[in-house]
Write an enzyme that holds these catalytic residues in place. Structure first.
Site, short mmCIF file in Angstrom:
data_model
loop_
_atom_site.label_atom_id
_atom_site.label_comp_id
_atom_site.label_asym_id
_atom_site.label_seq_id
_atom_site.Cartn_x
_atom_site.Cartn_y
_atom_site.Cartn_z
N ARG A 78 0.86 -1.19 0.00
CA ARG A 78 0.00 0.00 0.00
C ARG A 78 0.89 1.24 0.00
O ARG A 78 1.65 1.46 0.93
CB ARG A 78 -0.89 0.00 1.25
CG ARG A 78 -1.65 1.29 1.42
CD ARG A 78 -2.54 1.27 2.66
NE ARG A 78 -3.17 2.57 2.81
CZ ARG A 78 -3.08 3.35 3.88
NH1 ARG A 78 -2.40 2.95 4.94
NH2 ARG A 78 -3.67 4.52 3.91
N HIS A 131 -3.28 10.61 0.66
CA HIS A 131 -2.83 10.44 2.06
C HIS A 131 -2.40 11.84 2.53
O HIS A 131 -1.21 12.11 2.75
CB HIS A 131 -1.69 9.42 2.10
CG HIS A 131 -1.38 8.87 3.46
ND1 HIS A 131 -1.41 7.54 3.75
CD2 HIS A 131 -0.99 9.47 4.60
CE1 HIS A 131 -1.05 7.34 5.03
NE2 HIS A 131 -0.80 8.52 5.57
N GLU A 175 -7.30 7.98 6.46
CA GLU A 175 -7.60 8.59 7.76
C GLU A 175 -8.27 9.94 7.69
O GLU A 175 -7.72 10.96 8.17
CB GLU A 175 -6.31 8.66 8.60
CG GLU A 175 -5.80 7.29 8.98
CD GLU A 175 -4.73 7.34 10.08
OE1 GLU A 175 -4.26 8.42 10.44
OE2 GLU A 175 -4.38 6.25 10.60
N ASN A 206 -6.78 1.28 10.20
CA ASN A 206 -5.45 1.61 10.74
C ASN A 206 -5.58 1.56 12.25
O ASN A 206 -6.35 2.32 12.84
CB ASN A 206 -5.01 3.02 10.33
CG ASN A 206 -4.82 3.16 8.82
OD1 ASN A 206 -4.96 2.19 8.07
ND2 ASN A 206 -4.52 4.36 8.38
N TYR A 221 -3.59 1.57 15.98
CA TYR A 221 -2.38 1.79 16.80
C TYR A 221 -2.63 1.53 18.27
O TYR A 221 -1.84 0.89 18.93
CB TYR A 221 -1.82 3.20 16.56
CG TYR A 221 -1.22 3.31 15.17
CD1 TYR A 221 0.06 2.86 14.92
CD2 TYR A 221 -1.99 3.78 14.10
CE1 TYR A 221 0.61 2.90 13.64
CE2 TYR A 221 -1.46 3.82 12.81
CZ TYR A 221 -0.16 3.38 12.59
OH TYR A 221 0.36 3.39 11.33
N GLU A 260 -2.87 -0.31 8.33
CA GLU A 260 -1.69 0.18 9.06
C GLU A 260 -1.70 -0.40 10.46
O GLU A 260 -2.75 -0.47 11.10
CB GLU A 260 -1.69 1.71 9.23
CG GLU A 260 -1.37 2.49 7.98
CD GLU A 260 -1.34 4.00 8.21
OE1 GLU A 260 -1.07 4.44 9.36
OE2 GLU A 260 -1.60 4.72 7.25
C1 FCB Z 1 -1.08 7.22 10.80
C2 FCB Z 1 -0.81 7.79 9.42
C3 FCB Z 1 0.52 7.36 8.86
C4 FCB Z 1 1.61 7.28 9.90
C5 FCB Z 1 1.15 6.54 11.13
C6 FCB Z 1 2.20 6.41 12.20
O1 FCB Z 1 -2.00 8.03 11.46
O2 FCB Z 1 -1.81 7.39 8.51
O3 FCB Z 1 0.84 8.23 7.80
O4 FCB Z 1 2.11 8.52 10.16
O5 FCB Z 1 0.01 7.15 11.65
#
Ligand code: FCB
Length: 441
Positions: free
Chosen positions: A64, A108, A153, A278, A280, A341
């Site tokens: 991607r 992006h 995002e 995505n 985290y 992500e």
């Molecule tokens: C996300 C973004 C990506 C990167 C990660 C760590 O929010 O989409 O570009 O910076 O965080």
């Protein structure tokens, strides 16, 4: 593996590329840590053959990346820039030669500056320009690229870019920024139709999603957590998957805001073939202290959990919770999920050079642990019945991490930003071995 144009390409003035909002923003004093910019970044624009070779050696089957709109249309509209398109054309061919499926994101965050000068995402016209741009890109790549991601995002772009001002374009409009959400959604819906009309087999949108946990069992905290969930997750997913907006009254919005025009929600809820998630970390929310921030929710830290170099909490089971929660919330309306992500920054340094002068290893054990635990959490979600089709790690290379500049390293491959040399880290070798073992079955 996942990357994004502004974070890796560099070459910001080459082959007719126009300026993006990130070029403008990074050159404003005080915006980015250490005054860093993406002018050179990883120089991927020139070094892409080496980067494709690294991915081929790693053994991944999908990549991607994002397309820089200002390379394709320097002012965001009008005649395409053939040289800019040529770059992605060569990249796609090289990926296919190595058996790697290209999965481009159309935007992006690096909006052409000329469109920002006309209001950016506050201006409804940007959605129509995005649809035109998506037609230009598929006309050139659509014979080989069959899977597309429209936007990356939109929640983070809304919140950081327009509401709170930490990212380009640096607006701090608070909830007056809400038209930005709607216009991004409209852009997504319009582009979905264009892509499908030109032969796309799969259209996705990638959003940042977070399971929201209330800081306590107090009803005020639970209510604030719901408000935050509506803002971060449902603001984008409800219109796309259900064709309706959630209750946004806590953010000052009426049930029928005037920027939502008749027919928009039908366009926005055009069927998608997959949802890019995505992930985290989860988010912990308490009731607002109205004097504090002017927001209807307050952020709280998680206590007693490991943290990444960025300070982000490491809570892998949040991924299972998120995916199972999405399935419960949307049921049959939830399309198959791809994790677009997931990853972490680590404070890794290469070990001293070997005697023969070759660069030393990079021991990023924390990344291996992060990835392994999150992949396991993903399997838990699959076992619980969530349809997950793919997992893409953020990121191949250490890169330009937005407001943090080059200070947060997310790569499986270290980039020496002085020499631009690439050094595969321990996590790269671990990932490679894991993929090879998986192929053997
Ligand atoms: C996300 C973004 C990506 C990167 C990660 C760590 O929010 O989409 O570009 O910076 O965080």
């Amino acid at each position: 593996m996942s990357t994004a144009s502004y974070q890796i390409e560099g070459a910001v003035r080459e082959d007719g590329r126009g300026p993006s909002i990130w070029d403008t923003f990074t050159h404003q004093p005080g915006r980015i840590k250490n005054g860093d910019t993406g002018d050179v970044a990883c120089d991927h624009y020139h070094r892409w053959p080496e980067d494709v070779a690294l991915m081929a050696d790693l053994g991944i089957d999908a990549y991607r990346f994002s397309i820089a709109w200002p390379r394709v249309q320097p002012t965001g509209r009008g005649t395409p820039n053939t040289a800019g398109l040529g770059f992605y054309d060569r990249l796609v061919d090289a990926l296919l030669e190595h058996g790697i499926k290209p999965l481009p994101t159309l935007l992006h965050w690096d909006l052409p500056q000329a469109l920002q000068d006309a209001g950016g995402w506050m201006n409804r016209d940007t959605a129509y320009h995005f649809a035109d741009y998506s037609a230009v890109v598929t006309a050139r790549l659509g014979d080989r690229v069959k899977s597309w991601i429209t936007l990356n995002e939109p929640i983070v772009h809304l919140a950081y870019g327009y509401a709170f001002g930490m990212h380009a374009p640096g607006e701090a409009l608070m909830f007056d920024a809400m038209p930005v959400a709607h216009h991004q959604l409209l852009a997504h819906g319009l582009a979905t139709a264009v892509l499908r009309g030109s032969g796309a087999e799969e259209v996705l949108i990638a959003n940042n999603c977070t399971p929201v946990r209330a800081a306590s069992e107090q009803p005020e905290d639970a209510a604030a957590a719901e408000i935050y969930d509506a803002f971060h997750n449902r603001l984008f997913l409800d219109p796309i998957l259900l064709g309706t907006y959630p209750d946004l009254s806590a953010m000052g919005l009426p049930a029928d805001p005037e920027f939502v025009e008749p027919g928009d929600l039908e366009i926005i809820s055009t069927r998608i073939d997959g949802l890019g998630v995505n992930y985290y970390n989860p988010t912990r929310i308490a009731a607002a202290d109205p004097a504090a921030t002017g927001l209807p929710f307050d952020f709280r830290e998680f206590e007693g959990v490991p943290r990444t170099a960025f300070g982000w909490p490491v809570i892998p089971e949040g991924l299972t919770e998120l995916l199972v929660g999405l399935k419960e919330r949307y049921g049959d309306a939830l399309p198959p999920i791809t994790i677009t992500e997931n990853g972490c920054s680590t404070a890794d340094e290469p070990a001293a050079a070997d005697e023969d002068g070759t660069v030393g290893a990079v021991h990023d054990a924390a990344r291996i642990e992060y990835l392994e635990s999150h992949i396991n959490a993903l399997y838990r979600a699959i076992e619980a019945g969530v349809d997950v089709r793919g997992y893409l790690t953020w990121s191949l290379l250490d890169n330009f991490e937005w407001a943090e500049g080059y200070s947060q390293r997310f790569g499986l491959v270290r980039v020496d930003f002085e020499t631009l040399r690439r050094i595969p880290k321990d996590s790269y070798h671990w990932y490679r071995a894991a993929l090879a073992a998986q192929r053997k079955g």
